[in-house]
Design a protein around this motif. Sequence first.
Motif, PDB file in Angstrom:
ATOM      1  N   SER A  20       2.091   3.838  -2.431  1.00  0.00           N
ATOM      2  CA  SER A  20       2.000   4.710  -3.450  1.00  0.00           C
ATOM      3  C   SER A  20       3.342   5.523  -3.852  1.00  0.00           C
ATOM      4  O   SER A  20       4.143   5.497  -2.917  1.00  0.00           O
ATOM      5  CB  SER A  20       0.976   5.812  -2.960  1.00  0.00           C
ATOM      6  OG  SER A  20       0.744   6.875  -3.804  1.00  0.00           O
ATOM      7  N   LYS A  25       0.885  10.469   0.691  1.00  0.00           N
ATOM      8  CA  LYS A  25      -0.067   9.242   1.087  1.00  0.00           C
ATOM      9  C   LYS A  25       0.503   8.396   2.254  1.00  0.00           C
ATOM     10  O   LYS A  25       1.649   8.254   2.297  1.00  0.00           O
ATOM     11  CB  LYS A  25      -0.448   8.556  -0.089  1.00  0.00           C
ATOM     12  CG  LYS A  25      -1.237   9.395  -1.147  1.00  0.00           C
ATOM     13  CD  LYS A  25      -2.114   8.564  -2.027  1.00  0.00           C
ATOM     14  CE  LYS A  25      -2.942   9.366  -2.985  1.00  0.00           C
ATOM     15  NZ  LYS A  25      -3.650   8.518  -3.910  1.00  0.00           N
ATOM     16  N   LYS A  49      -1.502  -0.029 -10.208  1.00  0.00           N
ATOM     17  CA  LYS A  49      -1.460   0.883 -11.166  1.00  0.00           C
ATOM     18  C   LYS A  49      -0.018   1.232 -11.522  1.00  0.00           C
ATOM     19  O   LYS A  49       0.461   1.536 -12.504  1.00  0.00           O
ATOM     20  CB  LYS A  49      -1.830   2.173 -10.773  1.00  0.00           C
ATOM     21  CG  LYS A  49      -3.280   2.363 -10.642  1.00  0.00           C
ATOM     22  CD  LYS A  49      -3.981   3.682 -10.962  1.00  0.00           C
ATOM     23  CE  LYS A  49      -3.243   4.687  -9.771  1.00  0.00           C
ATOM     24  NZ  LYS A  49      -4.001   5.678  -9.346  1.00  0.00           N
ATOM     25  N   SER A 101      -9.048   3.686   8.256  1.00  0.00           N
ATOM     26  CA  SER A 101     -10.178   4.148   9.362  1.00  0.00           C
ATOM     27  C   SER A 101     -11.446   3.952   8.611  1.00  0.00           C
ATOM     28  O   SER A 101     -11.488   4.101   7.362  1.00  0.00           O
ATOM     29  CB  SER A 101     -10.148   5.873   9.542  1.00  0.00           C
ATOM     30  OG  SER A 101      -8.912   5.861  10.277  1.00  0.00           O
TER      31      SER A 101
END
Length: 464
Positions: A20, A25, A49, A101
């Motif tokens: 990202s 992030k 994206k 997770s």
Amino acid sequence: MKHKLEGFFKPKSIAVVGASNDSRKIGHAALKNIIISDYQCKVYPINPKEKYILGLKCYKKIGDVPGSIDLVLISVPAPIVPQILRECVEKKVKYVIIISSGFGEVGNHALENELKEIIKHSNIRVLGPNVMGYKNASDGLDASFVFGNPRKGNVALISQSGALGIGMIYLANKEFMGVSKIIGVGNKIDIDDDDLIDYFAEDPETKVIGLYIESVKDGRSFMNSIKKCDKPVLVVKAGRSKAGARATASHTGSMAGSDKIYSAAIKQAGGIRCRDIVELFDMARALAGQPPAKGNRIGIITNGGGLGILLTDACEANGLTVPKLSKTTYRKIDKILPDLVKPNNPVDLVADAGFVRYEAATKILLEDPNIDGIIVASVHGGYARPREYTAAILKMVREQKLHEAYQKPILATWVGGREFEDLVWDLKSAGVPIYPSSWRTARSMMALYLEGQRLEKEKKEIKR
Ligand code: ACO
């Protein structure tokens, strides 16, 4: 055939799915860590994206990357992970690290089982889910999202807990303990502790292996790996108590198992069970920096009687002995002590001991065939000379490396305040195991003795 782990730690190409441009992030941090690593490989960010991330051309999906990919790091929300894993299998990716997770550890066993099913009939190897990744300090590659790097050294660390694994990086640096690789194993749907022990057993950069575990998938295979391994294996097994076992179930979604059985099995396999991470590091520093003890007879040198007694008690409580001095050693020690003091074991050099007494006493015990290991202690009392104590140990550790007859371990203990800490720093940075407690010193000496026993047993088995 499932891929072996050699290429896992030395990939030629890496893709990060969920990379990202948002610096908050995890996918951003993981990509950045790979880019800033002192390691040469192709790097591919994957995000539908973006055109570029951190200056690198970005691909919409794994399948769009030209050429092969050795390793994929996945950092997208759990529900998307099966789809990404399928793409990895299709692309014939060799290794995958699932950082995400949201699987067995939160009771989502169906999603975790789906991952197992996807990889069942492929050659792919998967670490995780629910992991930090790894740091390969030997080769300079950081394949994790975690900030900070360990010093390069020869202790390999495996942690079932991600956060504890991260803590271990910083603790290792604080203790000046060099690391070869550090890796989180998380929920272990594929790559397990036994695979990693087998790998580190062959890894020339690793001398000692340390594990934090909460459960093992296949007890027999785990114990076999420890037994086969020709290096010391230190194990912290959490979930000793009933409440601890309950906490284990809610942490990684695993069963702690019978604690007594674990203890007996680890011992029988030739591993050493440690009480906590600090003890694991204490023992690892001793095993990485000093030769094993061929027997359990310990000589103690001190400038304070009280510390000598505490060390004696701690040694005796941990399967070591503190024997009386032989006549020859008694005579030699007598010559270096002030007139009013009589030689003994512990050898009390008295409060004002400096370089000359410490150096001479250490040398005498190194030359004594009735002594298998030496503890050199200092209390920073009124007349003490900690700088000279440190200099004597550094000199003897240098000499120890030069003489075959001096191949017995030297550990150090100190009691004092901040003024001593700089010197402790000097010793640790030179790889000398030094501890601020008699108990920790004795436990570390015990580990060196157990390692000596293990090697002796192995030698006998080879002869048979
Ligand atoms: N392919 C590639 N990228 C995709 C795809 C796809 N199919 N779908 C979405 N993405 C992109 C997203 O658009 C996003 O990029 P953007 O920032 O440009 O929008 C990026 O992937 C990440 O997706 P997000 O939905 O923004 O997810 P986020 O980054 O917030 O969280 C994460 C993902 C980190 C995996 C989270 O779900 C998670 O599991 N967090 C916990 C991780 C963890 O702690 N693991 C254990 C470590 S060990 C320890 O205990 C410390």
